[in-house]
Every structure is written in structure tokens, then in C-alpha cells.
Design a protein around this motif. Structure first.
Motif, PDB file in Angstrom:
ATOM      1  N   ARG A  45      -0.711  12.686   2.358  1.00  0.00           N
ATOM      2  CA  ARG A  45      -0.917  11.313   1.691  1.00  0.00           C
ATOM      3  C   ARG A  45       0.142  10.142   1.859  1.00  0.00           C
ATOM      4  N   LEU A  46       1.578  10.977   1.447  1.00  0.00           N
ATOM      5  CA  LEU A  46       2.787  10.164   1.513  1.00  0.00           C
ATOM      6  C   LEU A  46       3.166   9.861   3.017  1.00  0.00           C
ATOM      7  N   THR A  47       2.770  10.880   3.843  1.00  0.00           N
ATOM      8  CA  THR A  47       3.030  10.736   5.173  1.00  0.00           C
ATOM      9  C   THR A  47       2.180   9.668   5.918  1.00  0.00           C
ATOM     10  N   GLU A  48       0.932   9.722   5.569  1.00  0.00           N
ATOM     11  CA  GLU A  48       0.097   8.518   6.046  1.00  0.00           C
ATOM     12  C   GLU A  48       0.414   7.300   5.359  1.00  0.00           C
ATOM     13  N   ALA A  49       1.181   7.253   4.348  1.00  0.00           N
ATOM     14  CA  ALA A  49       1.689   5.895   3.888  1.00  0.00           C
ATOM     15  C   ALA A  49       2.924   5.606   4.532  1.00  0.00           C
ATOM     16  N   GLY A  50       3.452   6.342   5.314  1.00  0.00           N
ATOM     17  CA  GLY A  50       4.838   5.909   5.806  1.00  0.00           C
ATOM     18  C   GLY A  50       6.010   6.097   5.111  1.00  0.00           C
ATOM     19  N   GLU A  60       0.874  -1.154   0.118  1.00  0.00           N
ATOM     20  CA  GLU A  60       0.132   0.008   0.218  1.00  0.00           C
ATOM     21  C   GLU A  60       0.839   1.115  -0.030  1.00  0.00           C
ATOM     22  N   ALA A  61       2.193   1.320   0.625  1.00  0.00           N
ATOM     23  CA  ALA A  61       2.745   2.347   0.666  1.00  0.00           C
ATOM     24  C   ALA A  61       3.476   2.849  -0.482  1.00  0.00           C
ATOM     25  N   ILE A  62       3.913   1.440  -1.247  1.00  0.00           N
ATOM     26  CA  ILE A  62       4.567   1.902  -2.455  1.00  0.00           C
ATOM     27  C   ILE A  62       3.351   2.172  -3.441  1.00  0.00           C
ATOM     28  N   ALA A  63       2.101   1.759  -3.352  1.00  0.00           N
ATOM     29  CA  ALA A  63       1.194   1.882  -4.405  1.00  0.00           C
ATOM     30  C   ALA A  63       0.927   3.609  -4.209  1.00  0.00           C
ATOM     31  N   ALA A  64       1.060   4.098  -3.288  1.00  0.00           N
ATOM     32  CA  ALA A  64       0.924   5.581  -2.927  1.00  0.00           C
ATOM     33  C   ALA A  64       1.721   6.251  -3.972  1.00  0.00           C
TER      34      ALA A  64
END
Length: 231
Positions: free
Chosen positions: A51-56, A5-9
Motif C-alpha cells: 500500500r505504501l508503494t502504491e501511494a508512492g 492521499e500519499a500522506i494519508a496512507a
């Protein structure tokens, strides 16, 4: 699934441009700066950065971007830096990190540092192939970028001991170590291997040389003009 999910962001092109810009700066970046660099409105940049922050993938903080303090200095602004954690996806699941750590532990216990460095130098030479030794710092930066080191040219004011002279004292430093996770556990072994690998890749009889110069948060190796070598 969290890593996927993080990479998909990063699939969104604007979000990816913002992430790549923040990562390339090696420092805290404000929303206005990131928006200007990506060519988008500040509100859109703020949305994607959060959004990038939320994705870690990014971390946030706050500071006054004016450089002033006290009354009239303005409110602290939200700033972004690359997250410290690593993200990786392998389908089907693989665990090369554990294998690398076990091999590094065994090599360290057996005193195989010299053999590992010799193998790393040979691998670097094999990667370079029949090409001549690296022709200069700009070429070195391109080669290192292709291998994920995230190089940047630093001026004389950032050069360490022994770096005076040459191309105005310029050096190539690297914000990323591709072997970071294993190097944290076995720094002398893995950093020595990394240096030997880059010596083979860049060549030892050309106009540039690699040497050890560890800095917090960066690769342990720096590349400089070979004329800077101390006698």
C-alpha cells in the motif's frame, strides 16, 4: 490531491511503523525483516508495504536476501526502500520552493555566499539559544533528529579521511537534507549554508564539529569529535 492521499496512507499506525523502519535503515528491507521490526505477521506487513508503494512513499525491487547466487540460492525476495520523490501538503497552496530557488539563484549570481553563511550561522546560534555547545555525538544526533536530518551513528569503518581517533572513530551522518531540492540546483551555495547553520546550532568551541563530507544520497555535512580535526 495526490500528495494528500500519499500522506494519508501513513494514518494507519502499523503502516506508519513499517514506513519509519524502512526509511531509518537506509538500505533495502525485506518483508520478513520489516514484519519482525513492526511486530506484525508477514502477510500483514506485505499488505501495508505494498500500500505504501502504491501511494508512492516506497519503491520496490527484488534480490536474494541470502547473499548467495546460483542454483540453490533461493528465489529473489521483494525489498523496499524510500521513494526518491518528495511529498508536501500546504493548505492553502504555497510555493516556498520556487521562492527559495529564486533567492538562491540571485545570491549565487551576486556572490553572496559569505553573507548567506554568516546569516545561517547566526540562525543556528539563535536556535541553540543560551544552551552550551553540543556536548557529544549522541546529543548532536538528538538535535539533528529534531530538525529532520535523520542522523545515524557510523563506526570507524564508515569514517572518511581525518576521522581517526575520537570516540572509536564514530561520526554522525545524516540520511536526509532538509534543503535537498534547492541544494540539488545550487550545491555549493546551499551546502555551505547548511554547514554554517549546523556550526551555529552545535557550536564551534565544543567537543564536536561539523564539516563538509558529501556522499551520494546523504546530507553533505558530517559531525565528528572535534579532536579529529587535522592540523
Amino acid at each position: 490531491m495526490e500528495d494528500i492521499e500519499a500522506i494519508a496512507a501513513l494514518q494507519d499506525p502499523v503502516r506508519r511503523r513499517l514506513y519509519e523502519y524502512v526509511v531509518a535503515q537506509g538500505r533495502e528491507v525485506g518483508r520478513n525483516e520489516a514484519a519482525e521490526a513492526a511486530g506484525v505477521a508477514r502477510t500483514l506487513a506485505a499488505h501495508h508495504l505494498d500500500r505504501l508503494t502504491e501511494a508512492g512513499l516506497l519503491e520496490t525491487g527484488s534480490r536474494r536476501l541470502t547473499g548467495r547466487s546460483g542454483p540453490g540460492a533461493g528465489r529473489p525476495a521483494k525489498v523496499y526502500t524510500r521513494a526518491r520523490g518528495e511529498r508536501a501538503v500546504s493548505l492553502p497552496a504555497r510555493d516556498y520552493r520556487t521562492a527559495a530557488e529564486l533567492l538562491a539563484e540571485a545570491a549565487e549570481e551576486a556572490g553572496l555566499d559569505a553573507g548567506l553563511c554568516a546569516a545561517a550561522r547566526r540562525r543556528g546560534e539563535a536556535l541553540r539559544g543560551v544552551a552550551a555547545p553540543c556536548g557529544g555525538l549522541d546529543e548532536a544526533a538528538e538535535m539533528l533528529a529534531a530538525r529532520g536530518y535523520e542522523p545515524y551513528l557510523a563506526g570507524a569503518e564508515e569514517a572518511g579521511a581525518g576521522e581517526a581517533g575520537g570516540a572509536a572513530g564514530r561520526v554522525v551522518r545524516m540520511r536526509n537534507c532538509p534543503f535537498h531540492a534547492v541544494a540539488e540546483r545550487f550545491p555549493p551555495l546551499v551546502c555551505g549554508m547548511n554547514l554554517a547553520l549546523l556550526e551555529g546550532l552545535l557550536g564551534t568551541d565544543g567537543p564536536v564539529r561539523a564539516r563538509m563530507d558529501a556522499r551520494p544520497g546523504e546530507c553533505c555535512v558530517v559531525v565528528e569529535d572535534s579532536k579529529n580535526k587535522l592540523d
